[in-house]
Design an enzyme around this catalytic site. Structure first.
Site, PDB file in Angstrom:
ATOM      1  N   HIS A 156       0.819  -1.213   0.000  1.00  0.00           N
ATOM      2  CA  HIS A 156       0.000   0.000   0.000  1.00  0.00           C
ATOM      3  C   HIS A 156       0.847   1.255   0.000  1.00  0.00           C
ATOM      4  CE1 HIS A 156      -3.366  -2.678   0.821  1.00  0.00           C
ATOM      5  NE2 HIS A 156      -4.006  -1.772   0.138  1.00  0.00           N
TER       6      HIS A 156
ATOM      7  N   ARG B 245     -10.643   4.431  -0.662  1.00  0.00           N
ATOM      8  CA  ARG B 245     -10.238   3.444   0.356  1.00  0.00           C
ATOM      9  C   ARG B 245     -10.561   4.026   1.733  1.00  0.00           C
ATOM     10  NH1 ARG B 245      -5.949   2.399  -3.650  1.00  0.00           N
ATOM     11  NH2 ARG B 245      -5.594   0.162  -3.840  1.00  0.00           N
TER      12      ARG B 245
ATOM     13  N   GLU C 299     -11.771  -9.818  -5.751  1.00  0.00           N
ATOM     14  CA  GLU C 299     -10.329  -9.824  -5.501  1.00  0.00           C
ATOM     15  C   GLU C 299      -9.861 -11.135  -4.870  1.00  0.00           C
ATOM     16  OE1 GLU C 299      -9.251  -6.564  -2.899  1.00  0.00           O
ATOM     17  OE2 GLU C 299     -11.068  -6.766  -1.723  1.00  0.00           O
TER      18      GLU C 299
ATOM     19  N   ASP D 164      -5.008  -7.722  -4.875  1.00  0.00           N
ATOM     20  CA  ASP D 164      -5.229  -8.911  -4.062  1.00  0.00           C
ATOM     21  C   ASP D 164      -5.505 -10.129  -4.929  1.00  0.00           C
ATOM     22  OD1 ASP D 164      -4.816  -8.368  -1.314  1.00  0.00           O
ATOM     23  OD2 ASP D 164      -6.513  -7.000  -1.381  1.00  0.00           O
TER      24      ASP D 164
ATOM     25  N   ARG E 180       1.929  -9.899  -1.273  1.00  0.00           N
ATOM     26  CA  ARG E 180       2.240  -8.576  -1.809  1.00  0.00           C
ATOM     27  C   ARG E 180       3.108  -7.753  -0.865  1.00  0.00           C
ATOM     28  NH1 ARG E 180      -3.772  -5.682  -1.795  1.00  0.00           N
ATOM     29  NH2 ARG E 180      -2.650  -3.774  -2.194  1.00  0.00           N
TER      30      ARG E 180
ATOM     31  N   CYS F 102     -10.239  -1.765 -10.349  1.00  0.00           N
ATOM     32  CA  CYS F 102      -9.705  -0.663  -9.547  1.00  0.00           C
ATOM     33  C   CYS F 102      -8.324  -0.989  -8.967  1.00  0.00           C
ATOM     34  CB  CYS F 102     -10.679  -0.267  -8.437  1.00  0.00           C
ATOM     35  SG  CYS F 102     -10.954  -1.598  -7.274  1.00  0.00           S
TER      36      CYS F 102
HETATM   37  C1  PEP Z   1      -6.915  -4.523  -4.824  1.00  0.00           C
HETATM   38  O1  PEP Z   1      -6.731  -5.455  -4.034  1.00  0.00           O
HETATM   39  O2  PEP Z   1      -6.650  -4.582  -6.040  1.00  0.00           O
HETATM   40  C2  PEP Z   1      -7.454  -3.230  -4.338  1.00  0.00           C
HETATM   41  C3  PEP Z   1      -7.818  -2.292  -5.172  1.00  0.00           C
HETATM   42  O3  PEP Z   1      -7.541  -3.035  -3.001  1.00  0.00           O
HETATM   43  P1  PEP Z   1      -6.275  -2.807  -2.050  1.00  0.00           P
HETATM   44  O4  PEP Z   1      -5.077  -2.565  -2.929  1.00  0.00           O
HETATM   45  O5  PEP Z   1      -6.583  -1.643  -1.191  1.00  0.00           O
HETATM   46  O6  PEP Z   1      -6.191  -4.073  -1.293  1.00  0.00           O
HETATM   47 MG    MG Z   2      -7.624  -5.439  -2.076  1.00  0.00          MG
END
Ligand code: PEP
Ligand code: MG
Length: 540
Positions: free
Chosen positions: A188, A295, A429, A453, A463, A500
């Site tokens: 993140h 988010r 996801e 995800d 990740r 997204c």
């Molecule tokens: C994802 O998992 O692609 C997503 C958009 O959510 P985050 O990156 O906040 O887990």
């Molecule tokens: Mg996610």
């Protein structure tokens, strides 16, 4: 000139001064003091430093945003002189012999509870101010502070690692680039750097002592290199490169106000991702057609305690009103995994990415979920708001959500509070949600594919673990087929499907997504123009 090599997370050139980030001590120390007089003097010293900081911030705010917005700093300075607040802190230090940090946090809690329970909405809002001044005092007492003078701008932030909540605390106006020793390409923190549109490098060896506070450095986010103490010739060359970047970005402004449509007429919705209400300025500046992923957990990460319904309502209302009729998709709390906050009191987990996170936590602690849903349903009266649920793996979860929505609506109705039930969709996801997307599509109004995800769970690549970055292939056929299947199943049931996750911003994939029939892409604000350009140059 010293040269350090890392891995690029986001491109761009930055020239500035190195600032080594020292971790804020979020745990409030609690101990007994022998000399209460001395401890109280320590508190008074911190108080006068806090007032000086606020006076300085007020001066700067008047210059930048006008006196109306600067008034908050004056209010905070006045609250720091409030006799009741000061008496209660003095009382804890002198009579209970506790240290100042703990005394401030204790008094903060009771004043916040007192203000929050008041009926008057103006007084209720003062609770947030008490928290703010207390945080300032505790940071000063802990020796954590950001100088607000000019010297402290144009910073290249260097750290072992940044947690998502630390990244959020940084003053974005002063930061030109991120350099860290740890961190992975899909964390993140990396996503935030992309969202802020500043160069970022991870995996830099910080053990050598060349990287120190105040040194002039150049960050080349394209190659993942940081140059310390550059000579004049090199500096000039890099400045030229930076100027070329600005010129290129300006050329892209040609796409402002243009439709996101292919040569042969396939139109898609091009939205932006945000983590904070302040990011909306960037969304508007880059001409996104809506917000495809807010988010909302970042609101929780920025705080020391649960944001109240009123606080959340104000943020969501502000978001939909500022976007004036354009779609704003707010994702419900996706806390857990790397996004942790102490006040949730979550247990240590061996596998947090597969643990009690996101919708699972909300369904297990419905009071937290309901507070957010109340705020969202109230805010949806003021604009075009949609709700999106993260980490869905089963139809049963959707059934439970629907029951909670129904209950919440009844409660709002009984209390005569205006609300509406917004459009609701889910994030796809997890591989489970892809495989049952034909069934899930009958339950919701849209799908938004979270490729970050989805890649993690499909490819079994954590990740957060930089050691497996080399095994990560964003174009892996398994992930592509999952996206295709989701779109197909969504369309069969007549709902729209978007992406997204970070892959939505990758221009190398835009044509493929369009061929699959994607309806929406939600990208970091800086990626809007490059994606629109690519779509407009595509013939399917
Ligand atoms: C994802 O998992 O692609 C997503 C958009 O959510 P985050 O990156 O906040 O887990
Ligand atoms: Mg996610």
């Amino acid at each position: 000139m010293l040269i350090y090599q890392g891995k690029s997370v986001y491109g761009g050139i930055a020239i500035g001064k190195i600032k080594i980030w020292k971790k804020a001590n979020s745990i409030i120390k609690c101990y007994h003091v022998k000399d209460a007089d001395k401890e109280f003097s320590r508190f008074l010293e911190a108080k006068s430093k806090a007032i000086n900081q606020l006076t300085e911030l007020r001066k700067q705010a008047i210059e930048k945003v006008g006196s109306e917005s600067a008034a908050i700093f004056e209010i905070h300075a006045m609250m720091l002189e409030d006799a009741d607040f000061l008496d209660s802190i003095e009382n804890v230090i002198r009579n209970q012999h506790y240290n100042s940090e703990y005394a401030v946090s204790l008094c903060c809690e009771s004043f916040v509870a007192m203000f929050s329970s008041m009926d008057d909405s103006y007084m209720k809002e003062r609770a947030a101010d008490v928290k703010d001044i207390s945080e300032r005092l505790i940071n000063i007492l802990n020796g954590v502070s950001f100088k607000s003078d000019e010297e402290e701008s144009n910073l290249i932030m260097v750290a072992e690692d940044f947690s998502p909540s630390e990244t959020l605390q940084l003053d974005k106006n002063k930061i030109l680039a991120f350099v860290t020793a740890k961190g992975s390409l899909n964390s993140h923190t990396a996503i935030l750097a992309r969202m802020m549109n500043i160069p970022a490098i991870i995996g830099v060896d910080l053990c050598s002592n060349g990287l120190s506070d105040g040194k002039l450095a150049v960050v080349d986010g394209y190659s993942g290199t940081i140059y310390v103490d550059p000579d004049e010739g090199f500096l000039k060359k890099m400045q030229q490169k930076a100027d070329e970047d600005v010129a290129k970005h300006n050329l892209l402004k040609f796409y402002k106000g243009k439709e996101t449509i292919t040569i042969d007429g396939k139109k898609i919705n091009l939205y932006a991702n945000i983590g904070n209400i302040k990011d909306i300025a960037n969304v508007i500046d880059n001409d996104a057609e809506g917000i495809g992923l807010f988010r909302s957990e970042f609101i929780f990460l920025e705080k020391n305690t649960f944001p109240s319904e009123e606080e959340q309502f104000a943020i969501y209302k502000n978001a939909v009103e500022t976007m004036s009729g354009k779609k704003v998709i707010i994702r419900t709390l996706d806390i857990g995994a790397d996004k942790k906050v102490d006040y949730f009191g979550l247990k240590h987990e061996e596998n947090p990415a597969m643990g009690l996170r996101a919708i699972r936590l909300c369904l297990k602690q419905p009071h937290i979920f309901k507070t957010q849903l109340r705020a969202l349903m109230r805010a949806s009266v003021y604009g075009n708001l949609s709700i999106m649920y993260p980490m869905i793996t089963s139809v049963d979860e959707i059934k439970q959500i629907k029951d909670i929505i129904k209950e919440t609506a009844e409660e709002l109705k009984t209390s005569n509070i205006p609300y509406s039930i917004p459009e609701q969709g889910i994030m796809i996801e997890t591989p489970a949600s892809v495989m049952i997307s034909d069934i899930l599509a009958k339950e919701v109004s849209f799908f938004s594919i979270g490729t970050n995800d989805l890649s993690q769970y499909t490819l079994a690549i954590d990740r957060q673990n930089e050691d497996v970055d080399d095994f990560f292939n964003p174009y892996h056929e398994a992930v592509m087929r999952m996206i295709e299947l989701t779109i197909k199943n969504g369309h069969k049931a007549g709902i729209w499907v978007g992406i997204c996750g970070e892959l939505a911003s990758d221009v190398a994939l835009t044509k493929r997504f369009l061929q699959m029939g994607i309806d929406e892409l939600s990208v970091s604000p800086a990626a809007v123009f490059p994606i629109r350009k690519t779509v407009r140059e595509t013939k399917l």
